[in-house]
Scaffold this motif. Structure first.
Motif, PDB file in Angstrom:
ATOM      1  N   THR A 150       0.820  -1.215   0.000  1.00  0.00           N
ATOM      2  CA  THR A 150       0.000   0.000   0.000  1.00  0.00           C
ATOM      3  C   THR A 150       0.849   1.259   0.000  1.00  0.00           C
ATOM      4  N   GLU A 151       1.955   1.252   0.730  1.00  0.00           N
ATOM      5  CA  GLU A 151       2.850   2.410   0.707  1.00  0.00           C
ATOM      6  C   GLU A 151       3.397   2.634  -0.699  1.00  0.00           C
ATOM      7  N   ALA A 152       3.814   1.552  -1.359  1.00  0.00           N
ATOM      8  CA  ALA A 152       4.383   1.669  -2.704  1.00  0.00           C
ATOM      9  C   ALA A 152       3.337   2.151  -3.698  1.00  0.00           C
ATOM     10  N   ALA A 153       2.116   1.592  -3.610  1.00  0.00           N
ATOM     11  CA  ALA A 153       1.067   1.970  -4.553  1.00  0.00           C
ATOM     12  C   ALA A 153       0.673   3.429  -4.380  1.00  0.00           C
ATOM     13  N   GLU A 154       0.651   3.909  -3.158  1.00  0.00           N
ATOM     14  CA  GLU A 154       0.284   5.305  -2.910  1.00  0.00           C
ATOM     15  C   GLU A 154       1.409   6.253  -3.318  1.00  0.00           C
ATOM     16  N   ILE A 309      -3.629  -7.052  22.099  1.00  0.00           N
ATOM     17  CA  ILE A 309      -4.665  -6.025  22.132  1.00  0.00           C
ATOM     18  C   ILE A 309      -5.208  -5.721  20.747  1.00  0.00           C
ATOM     19  N   HIS A 310      -4.322  -5.631  19.749  1.00  0.00           N
ATOM     20  CA  HIS A 310      -4.755  -5.115  18.456  1.00  0.00           C
ATOM     21  C   HIS A 310      -3.832  -5.564  17.337  1.00  0.00           C
ATOM     22  N   GLN A 311      -4.312  -5.377  16.121  1.00  0.00           N
ATOM     23  CA  GLN A 311      -3.524  -5.595  14.907  1.00  0.00           C
ATOM     24  C   GLN A 311      -3.653  -4.320  14.063  1.00  0.00           C
ATOM     25  N   PRO A 312      -2.769  -3.349  14.251  1.00  0.00           N
ATOM     26  CA  PRO A 312      -2.868  -2.104  13.483  1.00  0.00           C
ATOM     27  C   PRO A 312      -2.157  -2.249  12.137  1.00  0.00           C
ATOM     28  N   VAL A 313      -2.791  -1.761  11.070  1.00  0.00           N
ATOM     29  CA  VAL A 313      -2.217  -1.882   9.738  1.00  0.00           C
ATOM     30  C   VAL A 313      -2.326  -0.543   9.015  1.00  0.00           C
ATOM     31  N   SER A 314      -1.200  -0.024   8.559  1.00  0.00           N
ATOM     32  CA  SER A 314      -1.201   1.153   7.704  1.00  0.00           C
ATOM     33  C   SER A 314      -1.585   0.742   6.291  1.00  0.00           C
ATOM     34  N   LYS A 318      -2.643   7.673   4.110  1.00  0.00           N
ATOM     35  CA  LYS A 318      -3.954   8.306   4.202  1.00  0.00           C
ATOM     36  C   LYS A 318      -5.048   7.362   4.674  1.00  0.00           C
ATOM     37  N   ASP A 319      -4.682   6.170   5.092  1.00  0.00           N
ATOM     38  CA  ASP A 319      -5.694   5.205   5.503  1.00  0.00           C
ATOM     39  C   ASP A 319      -5.054   4.168   6.420  1.00  0.00           C
ATOM     40  N   ALA A 341      -8.622   5.255  12.597  1.00  0.00           N
ATOM     41  CA  ALA A 341      -7.558   4.248  12.650  1.00  0.00           C
ATOM     42  C   ALA A 341      -6.187   4.890  12.491  1.00  0.00           C
ATOM     43  N   ILE A 342      -6.090   5.903  11.622  1.00  0.00           N
ATOM     44  CA  ILE A 342      -4.813   6.605  11.452  1.00  0.00           C
ATOM     45  C   ILE A 342      -4.394   7.245  12.766  1.00  0.00           C
TER      46      ILE A 342
END
Length: 388
Positions: A150-154, A309-314, A318-319, A341-342
């Motif tokens: 996602t970082e590369a595509a953005e 606790i969580h699984q955070p995903v960038s 922007k998302d 989420a951000i």
């Protein structure tokens, strides 16, 4: 142990866990002689490798500068072997470092695959820049692969990004969070291929099991992990994967003067062995800092308890999506998406450097999930994921 003389604490590895342990011990006991060994003198922000991978400047942080306020000595060098019977670590240049207590925080690494980059390879960012109109193939659709794709595509909208996986991307998430994630991949025009296995990476192509070839300009390998053979070669008890076998207090079952933390340790809880993430690694380091201090005071260390606790995903800058979890890391019904989420991810997954620079040690109880209480200091998972 003789608490008056046995105060030489040696820590191997300056990742998140090693740095946390070093600071925690030094700030709790000013009489301890704490030394940290690492091959480089630059701190690697592993939580943000997906950002560095697309050329974002995260700043340079020198390990000696981070350690200095706590009074921790830094030695730059690579451990060649541990001589556990002599309480010595021998470096590859012949130097020796003696210890009374050793903290093994070497972590894990992505396997090196011919013709493919790993997320921590600084040349990967250059390859993306030079192929900004080409094809990127990401092998593995765990959280590391998703964040990189996602970082590369953005960052490079003219690049064709392809994500390969045996199963569904982010299969560990609940259906609503996973559906949101899949919509983000579609929005970023990322091609997702599931039910495929990569046989090998060739120059200019990825070969699938079965013989099909997918042309690619850049290949990124994000599946699987490897563990350093240092502990096994020293005769320290390890599990089948090469992780140090530890007891409830995170001490080696064969060498109680050695603690192992983070990815390098096979830490068993009631729900199974903890998988390598910074979310669990930093609490193990904080707990070990407290345990070492207790030993120096003539007390016994306490058992380590941890729940996820969580699984955070960038999903680019922007998302994001956050899957909240049960203590055993199975998905709960709650999740966050988009701007919320951000904000959450930036709050809990920001650089831990502020903790290292703090004048007060972080209590071990504040870095894990105990008795059903959630904390907000746990960073996001950052390890390389298995091929989902």
């Amino acid at each position: 142990m003789d608490t008056k003389t046995n105060r030489r604490i040696l820590i191997l590895g300056a990742g998140y866990t090693g740095m946390m342990a070093a600071h925690g011990i030094a700030r709790r006991d000013k009489t301890a002689d704490v030394t940290l060994l690492n091959p480089t003198d630059v701190f690697n922000e592993r939580l943000r490798q997906h950002q560095a991978a697309v050329g974002q400047d995260l700043g340079a942080h020198r390990i000696p500068d981070i350690l200095a306020p706590a009074g921790v000595a830094f030695v730059q060098g690579r451990a060649a072997r541990i001589e556990a019977d002599r309480h010595r670590v021998v470096l590859d240049d012949g130097r020796e470092l003696a210890y009374d207590l050793l903290v093994y925080a070497i972590g894990s690494a992505a396997p090196r695959v011919a013709n493919a980059f790993t997320i921590d390879d600084p040349m990967f960012a250059l390859a993306l820049r030079d192929n900004d109109k080409g094809v990127l193939t990401v092998c593995g659709a765990g959280l590391t692969g998703i964040e990189a794709a996602t970082e590369a595509a953005e960052t490079y909208p003219g690049m064709q990004v392809r994500l390969l996986s045996r199963g569904e991307p982010a299969a560990m998430m609940g259906p609503k969070a996973r559906a949101y994630l899949m919509r983000a991949l579609f929005r970023l025009r990322i091609e997702v291929r599931t039910g495929v296995s990569v046989a090998r990476v060739l120059p200019g192509a990825v070969e699938l099991e079965g013989g099909d070839h997918l042309p690619t300009d850049v290949a990124l390998w994000t599946t699987g992990v490897e563990y350093a053979p240092l502990a096994a070669e020293a005769g320290i008890a390890v599990d089948a994967h090469g992780r140090v076998a530890v007891d409830a207090a995170l001490r080696s079952v064969s060498h109680p003067e050695i603690f192992a933390i983070g990815d390098a340790a096979a830490i068993r809880q009631g729900y199974g062995v903890i998988h390598g993430t910074c979310q669990s690694g930093i609490p193990s380091a904080a707990h070990t800092a407290e345990s070492v201090t207790r030993l120096l005071q003539g007390k016994d260390p306490k058992p380590f308890r941890f729940g996820y606790i969580h699984q955070p995903v960038s999903l680019g800058r922007k998302d994001a999506v956050i899957q909240f979890t049960n203590p055993d890391d199975t998905p709960s019904r709650w999740y966050l998406k988009g701007r919320a989420a951000i904000a959450y991810k930036e709050a809990v997954s920001s650089s831990p450097l502020k903790f290292y620079r703090s004048t007060t040690p972080i209590p071990a109880r504040m870095t894990g999930r105990t008795g059903g209480r959630h904390n907000r200091l746990n960073p996001a998972p950052a390890s390389v994921d298995t091929l989902a």
